[in-house]
Design a protein around this motif. Sequence first.
Motif, short mmCIF file in Angstrom:
data_model
loop_
_atom_site.label_atom_id
_atom_site.label_comp_id
_atom_site.label_asym_id
_atom_site.label_seq_id
_atom_site.Cartn_x
_atom_site.Cartn_y
_atom_site.Cartn_z
N LYS A 36 0.86 -1.19 0.00
CA LYS A 36 0.00 0.00 0.00
C LYS A 36 0.90 1.23 0.00
N ALA A 37 0.65 2.16 -0.92
CA ALA A 37 1.44 3.39 -1.01
C ALA A 37 0.52 4.52 -1.48
N GLN A 38 -0.06 5.20 -0.54
CA GLN A 38 -1.02 6.26 -0.86
C GLN A 38 -0.29 7.53 -1.31
N SER A 39 -0.80 8.17 -2.35
CA SER A 39 -0.19 9.39 -2.87
C SER A 39 -1.27 10.34 -3.37
N SER A 40 -0.88 11.59 -3.53
CA SER A 40 -1.80 12.62 -4.01
C SER A 40 -1.09 13.45 -5.07
N VAL A 41 -1.84 13.82 -6.11
CA VAL A 41 -1.27 14.69 -7.15
C VAL A 41 -2.23 15.85 -7.41
N PHE A 42 -1.65 16.96 -7.88
CA PHE A 42 -2.43 18.16 -8.19
C PHE A 42 -1.96 18.69 -9.54
N GLU A 43 -2.83 19.49 -10.15
CA GLU A 43 -2.54 20.01 -11.50
C GLU A 43 -2.19 18.82 -12.40
N ASN A 44 -1.05 18.88 -13.10
CA ASN A 44 -0.66 17.77 -13.97
C ASN A 44 0.51 16.98 -13.39
N GLY A 45 0.59 16.98 -12.05
CA GLY A 45 1.63 16.19 -11.39
C GLY A 45 1.41 14.70 -11.60
N LYS A 46 2.50 13.94 -11.57
CA LYS A 46 2.40 12.51 -11.83
C LYS A 46 3.31 11.73 -10.87
N VAL A 47 2.75 10.69 -10.24
CA VAL A 47 3.51 9.76 -9.41
C VAL A 47 3.43 8.38 -10.08
N SER A 48 4.55 7.72 -10.23
CA SER A 48 4.56 6.37 -10.81
C SER A 48 5.42 5.47 -9.93
N TRP A 49 5.04 4.17 -9.90
CA TRP A 49 5.73 3.20 -9.05
C TRP A 49 6.37 2.11 -9.91
N ARG A 50 7.48 1.59 -9.42
CA ARG A 50 8.19 0.49 -10.09
C ARG A 50 8.62 -0.51 -9.02
N ILE A 51 8.23 -1.78 -9.20
CA ILE A 51 8.60 -2.84 -8.26
C ILE A 51 9.45 -3.85 -9.03
N CYS A 52 10.73 -3.96 -8.65
CA CYS A 52 11.64 -4.85 -9.36
C CYS A 52 12.16 -5.95 -8.44
N ALA A 53 11.91 -7.19 -8.85
CA ALA A 53 12.41 -8.36 -8.13
C ALA A 53 13.34 -9.11 -9.07
N GLY A 54 14.63 -9.07 -8.79
CA GLY A 54 15.57 -9.66 -9.73
C GLY A 54 15.57 -8.87 -11.03
N ASP A 55 15.34 -9.58 -12.15
CA ASP A 55 15.32 -8.93 -13.46
C ASP A 55 13.92 -8.56 -13.92
N SER A 56 12.90 -8.87 -13.13
CA SER A 56 11.52 -8.61 -13.52
C SER A 56 10.99 -7.38 -12.79
N CYS A 57 10.25 -6.53 -13.50
CA CYS A 57 9.70 -5.32 -12.91
C CYS A 57 8.20 -5.22 -13.15
N LEU A 58 7.49 -4.74 -12.17
CA LEU A 58 6.06 -4.48 -12.26
C LEU A 58 5.83 -2.98 -12.15
N PHE A 59 4.75 -2.49 -12.80
CA PHE A 59 4.46 -1.06 -12.80
C PHE A 59 3.00 -0.84 -12.38
N PRO A 60 2.71 -0.98 -11.11
CA PRO A 60 1.32 -0.84 -10.65
C PRO A 60 0.83 0.60 -10.80
N THR A 61 -0.46 0.78 -10.97
CA THR A 61 -1.03 2.12 -11.06
C THR A 61 -1.12 2.73 -9.66
N VAL A 62 -1.15 4.05 -9.63
CA VAL A 62 -1.26 4.75 -8.36
C VAL A 62 -2.57 4.39 -7.67
N ALA A 63 -3.63 4.30 -8.47
CA ALA A 63 -4.96 4.01 -7.90
C ALA A 63 -4.98 2.65 -7.22
N SER A 64 -4.28 1.67 -7.79
CA SER A 64 -4.31 0.32 -7.23
C SER A 64 -3.59 0.23 -5.89
#
Length: 639
Positions: free
Chosen positions: A556-584
């Motif tokens: 769980k990683a709650q975040s807030s954005v305003f105007e056209n701000g953008k937060v993105s997440w990257r989860i990397c285990a070994g050589d594999s990476c996941l890119f979950p959405t902020v909403a999720s």
Amino acid sequence: MSTMESSNEIVSTLVNENPKENFLSASDILIKFANNILNNPNEPKYKKIRIGNPAVQNKLLNSVGAMECLFLMGFEEAEDGEHLVLPSGKSLQPIRDIRDGLLQELAKLQTSQQHGQIQQGGRQALSQNSSFEGQRLSQLLASEMQFSGRIREGMKRVLQYENPSTQEKARLVIPLESLQQEAEKSFQSAQANGDLKQDTRDFLLLALLKWFKFTFFKWVDTLPCNKCGGATQHNGNVPPSSEDLRWGASRVESHICRVCQVDTRFPRYTNPEKLLDTRKGRCGEWADCFTLCCRALGFEARYVMDWTDHVWTEVYSSSQLRWLHCDPCENICDKPLLYESGWGKKLTYAIAVSKDEIQDVTWRYSAKHDELLTRRTLCREPWLRQTIHSIWKKQISTLPQERQKELWTRLLCELTEFICIKVDDENLPGRSTGSLAWRQARGELGICAPIGASPDSNNSNQNGFLFKPSAREQQSKLIHVRYSCAADKYQRKSTGDEELLGWEKGIFEQNSICRKEELDWKMVYLARSEGSTSAEITWKFDLTGTDLKLSKMEFKAQSSVFENGKVSWRICAGDSCLFPTVASLQDFAKFDLDASQILMVTASLKGGSGDQAWQHTQLFRQSSGDKDGYPFDIKVMLI
């Protein structure tokens, strides 16, 4: 008023508003400057004065009226901001008038033979002592004289707040009824929550502080153009007019329009009555006017002079029986470590003065007393203590006995407070008023500083912290870490609630991240450093050295954005990476991980618009009172 009359007036100010020692040293250098020009009118080198010149710093800047003499002579601030220059073609008569006026005043002083003999004897004794210690003592005595002069100037200044008609004028502009209603609501809310330390007067002070900051007074970097309303830039200083001097504006800034080149004058008024009309300025004007407003509402208030170039107010709380720090520029109350911890100031001396008393309050504003003492070199500590206490006793001696007894009791309580060194356990903000460039130049941005602002700012973290499984976590095959931004701490649930204090203590690396606390809205969050266009922060879990591998995670990683701000997440285990959405990630999301031994979780922040773009991407935003909430929570399951 003629030039001669202006010269006489400013020379009179120099004589009457300074100790004799200050006048003698200031007049000595002013006469030298004048004679150099009058005797060599075509020599350019005599028409340029470096502001950083020790003679200017030590003899002129600390003497009331001395710099005004230079401005009346015709000197102006150069574009580089480091020199005063006398433009070619300027009349030499003002210079001659100032010099002659000073010589006349010196002649009057020489009629006192005793004074002359003592001073001459002192000079001879000092000149004969060529040792380093003798020179040091001479410099120290001169410095203490200047220090004493500034104290007396401050004590004279605070008497302006006591004028009954000025206080009445202040009461007419303060919306007292609405402020009292707001204070009563806050008081009732505090009572309902079991907070009985404050009374309605304390909450009235908070309401007054908020109104002053957000409704009444305005900060000035540069004024808009008087003609076209366009942006201006600082263009040095201009001589003050008689009307400026009447209201205490011995310094007048020139703000030149970038479009039409019209010059807009900005007198730096020190008279609080005038400031009730202009309602604008920088910290000096803010503190003068706010202290007046406090006195107008019956608060006991002190004006605090900081030797590292700031001023603020202290107000006495009858319910809490102590002085409260109040900074109207920041709308901050009772956060005395703001300047040292938040702004990063290297404090030296902070002297509080009121109509009744004076106190060295430096110790209230520092949690590093030993370090601070190494910077207090302008005077001897015993001299300062004796001087302050002597003035304090003289001030209260004319008061009724009951009042004297009250102030003695307060003094003992205050000195006891100073002995107890404060614990720096708050994450206080950097300065918010003034342009970014101005605050950066002063080194007052604090931890939310722009990239490269200072070598010790938190723009990059070299800790490389790793979450490695403990024996208990290896046995349970679970690493559970969560972070509270309000409490600014990590809690490691899987090791018996072990805690790490400070957001930066649990990260592997970061770039341009800071923790921001909105004291007015009572919200906290991690954001980009002010002025930055992007930022990243990474947490790392390392299983190497064990037989375990990654299996699954709940995140769980709650975040807030305003105007056209953008937060993105990257989860990397070994050589594999996941890119979950902020909403999720607003609540727990589940992920299968690659069976490796290294997990890295990274947040990237970018976007936003305008000067506040850095604040438009926020991680873990929560109420500062929500100490039990954890907007960042990771559970890593192992196999």
